[in-house]
Motif scaffolding. Structure first.
Motif, mmCIF file in Angstrom:
data_model
loop_
_atom_site.group_PDB
_atom_site.id
_atom_site.type_symbol
_atom_site.label_atom_id
_atom_site.label_comp_id
_atom_site.label_asym_id
_atom_site.label_seq_id
_atom_site.Cartn_x
_atom_site.Cartn_y
_atom_site.Cartn_z
ATOM 1 N N ASP A 3 -8.348 -14.193 -2.143
ATOM 2 C CA ASP A 3 -7.451 -13.647 -3.159
ATOM 3 C C ASP A 3 -7.639 -12.136 -3.253
ATOM 4 O OD1 ASP A 3 -9.784 -13.192 -4.690
ATOM 5 O OD2 ASP A 3 -9.612 -15.148 -5.646
ATOM 6 N N SER A 4 -6.912 -11.515 -4.164
ATOM 7 C CA SER A 4 -6.906 -10.055 -4.266
ATOM 8 C C SER A 4 -8.262 -9.477 -4.642
ATOM 9 C CB SER A 4 -5.855 -9.617 -5.288
ATOM 10 O OG SER A 4 -6.097 -10.218 -6.551
ATOM 11 N N SER A 5 -9.110 -10.276 -5.276
ATOM 12 C CA SER A 5 -10.443 -9.785 -5.661
ATOM 13 C C SER A 5 -11.329 -9.532 -4.440
ATOM 14 C CB SER A 5 -11.129 -10.790 -6.595
ATOM 15 O OG SER A 5 -11.429 -11.997 -5.901
ATOM 16 N N LYS B 54 -10.372 -7.893 -1.773
ATOM 17 C CA LYS B 54 -9.844 -6.742 -1.038
ATOM 18 C C LYS B 54 -10.980 -5.875 -0.493
ATOM 19 C CE LYS B 54 -6.918 -2.652 -1.523
ATOM 20 N NZ LYS B 54 -6.104 -1.823 -2.441
ATOM 21 N N THR C 147 -6.757 -7.227 2.893
ATOM 22 C CA THR C 147 -5.958 -6.132 2.332
ATOM 23 C C THR C 147 -4.835 -6.728 1.504
ATOM 24 O OG1 THR C 147 -4.501 -6.065 4.262
ATOM 25 C CG2 THR C 147 -6.459 -4.647 4.308
ATOM 26 N N LEU C 148 -4.105 -5.871 0.816
ATOM 27 C CA LEU C 148 -2.955 -6.305 0.030
ATOM 28 C C LEU C 148 -1.715 -5.601 0.560
ATOM 29 C CD1 LEU C 148 -4.290 -6.228 -3.659
ATOM 30 C CD2 LEU C 148 -4.016 -8.203 -2.161
ATOM 31 N N ARG C 149 -0.643 -6.362 0.749
ATOM 32 C CA ARG C 149 0.641 -5.800 1.143
ATOM 33 C C ARG C 149 1.713 -6.420 0.267
ATOM 34 N NH1 ARG C 149 2.996 -2.931 5.088
ATOM 35 N NH2 ARG C 149 5.119 -3.451 5.704
ATOM 36 N N ASP C 150 2.402 -5.568 -0.488
ATOM 37 C CA ASP C 150 3.410 -6.041 -1.451
ATOM 38 C C ASP C 150 2.800 -7.075 -2.390
ATOM 39 O OD1 ASP C 150 5.301 -4.420 -0.209
ATOM 40 O OD2 ASP C 150 5.898 -6.007 1.182
ATOM 41 N N ASP C 151 1.581 -6.779 -2.825
ATOM 42 C CA ASP C 151 0.838 -7.637 -3.767
ATOM 43 C C ASP C 151 0.466 -8.997 -3.181
ATOM 44 O OD1 ASP C 151 0.912 -5.704 -5.788
ATOM 45 O OD2 ASP C 151 2.893 -6.375 -6.444
ATOM 46 N N GLN C 152 0.624 -9.161 -1.879
ATOM 47 C CA GLN C 152 0.218 -10.403 -1.227
ATOM 48 C C GLN C 152 -1.008 -10.146 -0.356
ATOM 49 O OE1 GLN C 152 3.786 -11.924 0.813
ATOM 50 N NE2 GLN C 152 3.679 -13.669 -0.572
#
Length: 710
Positions: free
Chosen positions: A205-207, A209, A269-274
């Motif tokens: 998940d985003s955590s 990153k 990584t995150l791209r467009d919040d994904q």
């Protein structure tokens, strides 16, 4: 390793005896000397001491020697730096490795995930020559680690791009690697990967990153962008996109395609919040490793694909008997979604077919989005109507063509084709065989009278006729229940669709009454009929388009006010056109009474009906039939609407079996090109235009010999 020989003290020989020097006869003095070759210093020495004998160096005696047997004349004893065993005949003393250890000498291949911290001095590595300079040769151990072979250590410089084996002599300040080229005849390559935690896509998940990790799974899609190549990886947790960059627009890892099992290391990584993985390394897994990952993923997917074994919306003995088949089909659809297999949903272009497809669509789209992301519907799902009540060759050709384009463009798998309200008859076989050439799996949920031959081409088939039912249990009813097994959360959303299907297909089965009663608090029978008519009318103008959005509004799956306005308008237009068609057609209907009491009505819809407009020939024949059944309420009625090469049959009170009649006509009338089918008492027939009169006459004979209910 080497050390001085203890027997010869490093000389490589032993003294056996001494003898008088034969040259100076033991005097140690030279008998003659060339003064012209002597330096001034040596001349002074000669004048003082005389000239020393060159052979014995002035000692007057010489030693008789023999090579040292202990060190074989080398002066050193060599032992293997790996196992410590004595090396008797080293081929290359500098290697200091015995022949046995040479077989298992390790050369490390650095994975792309490795960096300088993973390199150790004194070890051997595979490398690729990247460039040459006057002072040496640069070698890449991987895209992130580079070292220098100094020119003093290089004989003939290797060419750029050449594979070499190097020894890391030292790691200098600043991370500079001092390399020495090595030539090995025997060695074992060890692939060195950075030790990273193995994660499933569900755990990322985003955590996380910026963190490095490793995933294993199946490549379900390869999409080349103007920048990186996007590999979509499916594992036991779902899916995750992985971006690999070679150069702008260039395909990364060209040897890896959809369907392969891989191991990927990279950074979150995150791209467009994904969440996305920036690929550092991607490896194709084969053999036992591939089998282990496949088994692990398949086991979890099989568990997740288990359908919901819930009660039906109504009581139905037929559907209870069909439940095992329905559960099987629901599971196959869920497995396809979890495997990110594209789905093509084919349906007959009428109210029953549309409601069937929309029920399945409403169940699977949330799951497809959940597994594949917000744009997954674009890549992994397509709904398409079929004009005929079977899978036509034109339809399968389009489906295969699009699938092959997606395979080439996006690296997708071949799709799962779901046929609803069609797919059960012998007419479907040619298309099914074409699909089979490309390994396309197919499922059928239908209520047309089935032919056993189709089952060999399907991985699942739901049809009420399999358990003693008939077409009264519509495809819309079956699909709504299968949809609930796939995704129970949509039960309330779609529970009116079976009722629309029932009135649209004019079902007289007890299930129809129960489904209509189920939603009587929301819709009157007239409102259900209006939805069915609006579907038929709008789909006529949509042709081969799915009509997404429009169809949802007609079925009250969006804004309710829009639904009411749209259905009212469409029904007004449809009824006007139907009335105009009837005024023309009824005047040209020809009726006769057959020997079994049936009133047979025929209408030439090619010449006595408006063409290329609504209602089409099939619908026109049905509307004419409805009027005539009211005209003859207590008699069996058959209505045939015919054209140059087809006939549409509608009946009431006549116990026909249209698929059987079609088979008999095909056998009895060679050269007529008879084909067709449908339900037992409602269907269509095709034939060659030149045999129309003969086919229609023979058809009338068969209808006259059929039992009736009155």
């Amino acid at each position: 390793m080497s050390k001085e020989c203890p027997d010869c003290h490093g000389r490589g020989y032993k003294v056996v005896s001494t003898e008088i020097c034969p040259q100076c006869k033991g005097k140690g003095k030279s008998k003659s000397i060339d003064f012209m070759k002597m330096s001034e210093k040596n001349l002074d020495s000669f004048l003082k001491n005389g000239a020393a004998c060159e052979k014995c160096k002035g000692t007057g005696s010489i030693e008789v020697t023999t090579p040292c047997k202990t060190c074989k004349g080398l002066g050193k004893i060599y032992t293997c730096k790996i196992c410590g065993e004595r090396i008797e005949n080293p081929q290359d003393p500098d290697e200091e490795i015995c022949e046995s250890c040479a077989h298992s000498q390790y050369v490390y291949a650095l994975d792309e995930s490795c960096d300088l911290k993973d390199v150790e001095a004194g070890k051997l590595y595979h490398g690729i020559v990247s460039s040459k300079a006057s002072f040496g040769v640069f070698v890449d151990l991987n895209p992130h680690v580079r070292g220098l072979m100094h020119s003093s250590n290089v004989g003939i410089p290797p060419e750029v791009g050449e594979a070499v084996i190097v020894l890391v002599k030292s790691i200098k300040a600043g991370g500079k690697l001092d390399l020495i080229p090595k030539t090995l005849k025997k060695y074992e390559t060890i692939e060195l990967e950075k030790e990273l935690p193995l994660k499933s896509s569900a755990e990322i998940d985003s955590s996380m990153k910026g963190k490095l990790l490793r995933i294993e799974g199946e490549v379900i899609q390869v999409k080349q962008t103007s920048g990186p190549t996007i590999f979509t990886i499916s594992d036991e947790g779902g899916f995750v996109p992985c971006a690999a960059f070679e150069s702008a627009g260039k395909r990364s890892y060209p040897h890896i395609d959809a369907g392969m099992i891989v191991s990927i290391t990279g950074e979150v990584t995150l791209r467009d919040d994904q969440v996305q993985i920036e690929v550092m390394s991607m490896k194709l897994l084969t053999g036992e490793k591939e089998a282990v990952v496949k088994s692990r993923v398949e086991r979890v997917i099989d568990e997740k694909a288990a359908p919901a074994d819930i009660p039906f919306l109504i009581k139905s003995e037929i559907m209870e008997k069909l439940k095992p088949r329905m559960l099987h089909v629901a599971k196959e659809i869920k497995k396809a979604i979890l495997h990110s297999t594209p789905i093509i949903l084919r349906h007959h272009a009428d109210a029953d077919g549309i409601t069937s497809a929309i029920a399945i669509e409403r169940a699977i789209l949330p799951l497809i989005t959940e597994i594949g992301g917000t744009d997954a519907e674009y890549y992994f799902y397509k709904r398409a109507p079929s004009k005929a009540p079977f899978y036509e060759l034109a339809d399968v050709t389009r489906d295969i063509s699009f699938a092959l384009e997606d395979l080439s463009r996006h690296g997708q798998k071949m799709p799962l084709v779901i046929l609803v309200d069609n797919g059960s008859t012998e007419e479907d076989v040619p298309s099914m065989r074409q699909a089979g050439v490309y390994g396309i799996d197919m499922l059928v949920i239908d209520h047309h009278h089935p032919d056993e031959i189709v089952d060999q081409y399907l991985i699942g088939h739901v049809n009420p006729a399999h358990v003693g039912g008939d077409f009264g249990v519509t495809a819309g009813m079956l699909c709504a229940e299968v949809a609930r097994m796939i995704n129970p959360d949509i039960s309330d959303t779609i529970k009116h669709l079976p009722a629309v299907s029932a009135v649209g297909d004019r079902s007289e089965a007890p299930e129809a009454e129960r489904y209509i009663s189920l939603v009587s608090d929301r819709y009157t029978i007239e409102e259900l009929k209006e939805m069915a008519l609006a579907l038929d009318y709008e789909q006529f103008w949509l042709k081969f388009s799915s009509g997404k959005g429009l169809i949802d509004d007609i079925l009250d799956l969006g804004d309710h006010d829009t639904h009411k306005k749209l259905v009212s308008l469409l029904c007004e237009q449809a009824n006007t056109m139907i009335q105009e068609q009837l005024e023309t057609c009824l005047f040209n209907v020809k009726s006769q009474k057959l020997s079994n009491g049936t009133i047979m009505n025929v209408i030439d819809v090619e010449n006595y009906a408006q063409k290329f407009t609504f209602p089409p020939p099939g619908k026109t024949s049905g509307e004419v039939h409805d009027v005539l059944t009211k005209r003859y309420p207590d008699k069996p009625v058959v209505t045939i609407g015919y054209g140059p090469d087809f006939a549409v049959i509608r009946s009431k009170g006549v116990l026909m079996n249209i698929p059987k009649i079609v088979r008999e006509l095909r056998e009895e009338m060679k050269g007529a090109g008879v084909s067709g089918g449908g339900h037992l008492v409602v269907g269509s027939i095709k034939f060659v235009e030149g045999m129309r009169t003969e086919v229609l006459s023979k058809l009338a004979e068969k209808i006259a010999s059929t039992d009736v209910e009155y």
